[in-house]
Design a protein around this motif. Structure first.
Motif: not given
Length: 205
Positions: A81, A85, A152, A156, A201
């Motif tokens: 992830d 990102a 998350r 990000v 992502d």
């Protein structure tokens, strides 16, 4: 008086009009049917533990019925992830690193703190909207920071912030001798970078 012959018997096989389900996709049970049954069950149970189990099953059924664009269930925030990102932040962020408009916006934000804070709030709201509201994926919140802040969201924004600070500094677009101007540039660049990071992502690639 009977003549010894068997009388006509009813044909119990389902026909097209008697509610049978064979070959009739419209009569197949749906999640809505399940929810109706669970609501009825909720009204019949009286123990708190049983009621809690029924309501938990209803929440699960509701989540399963919610459509997503790509149909994936997303948990956690791992190295993959982070890489996605990062790629999204770079793709969306390179124009912000090379165009002079970023410096003009940054200088303006430096002299208007309310706009600076507002831009950052909009950035956070945009990421929340993409990740948790737009239903690109079914994103689950697991083990949030402090019990409320999704990992998350932090991931990000953290990746986008790192790209903005390092990119603007390394390419000589800002100097930290004027911290407010530098901060204004970072916040200006962060908005598209964070949006790119969130999309990178979640969108399958």
């Amino acid at each position: 008086m009977s003549d010894g012959t068997a009388g006509p018997t009813a044909d119990t096989r389902p026909t097209a009009g008697d509610g049978g389900t064979d070959g009739d996709p419209e009569s197949e049970p749906t999640v809505d049917d399940l929810l109706d049954q669970l609501e009825t069950l909720e009204e019949t149970v009286d123990e708190e533990e049983e009621v809690a189990k029924v309501r938990d099953a209803m929440r699960t059924a509701t989540k399963l019925s919610r459509p997503t664009v790509f149909g994936r269930i997303v948990h956690g925030f791992d190295r993959g992830d982070i890489a996605e990102a990062l790629l999204g932040s770079i793709i969306f962020g390179v124009p912000m690193l090379v165009e002079g408009g970023t410096q003009e916006v940054g200088a303006h934000l430096a002299t208007h703190p309310a706009y600076l804070v507002g831009t950052f709030v909009v950035t956070v709201a945009a990421v929340v909207g993409i990740v948790y509201v737009a239903d690109f994926q079914d994103v689950r919140v697991d083990d949030p920071f402090l019990g409320v802040v999704p990992r998350r969201l932090v991931g990000v924004l953290g990746v986008a912030l790192a790209v903005a600070v390092l990119g603007l500094t390394a390419w000589g677009r800002i100097t930290w001798a004027e911290p407010m101007v530098a901060l204004g540039n970072v916040v200006a660049a962060l908005l598209p970078m964070a949006v790119g990071g969130a999309l990178g992502d979640l969108l399958p690639g």
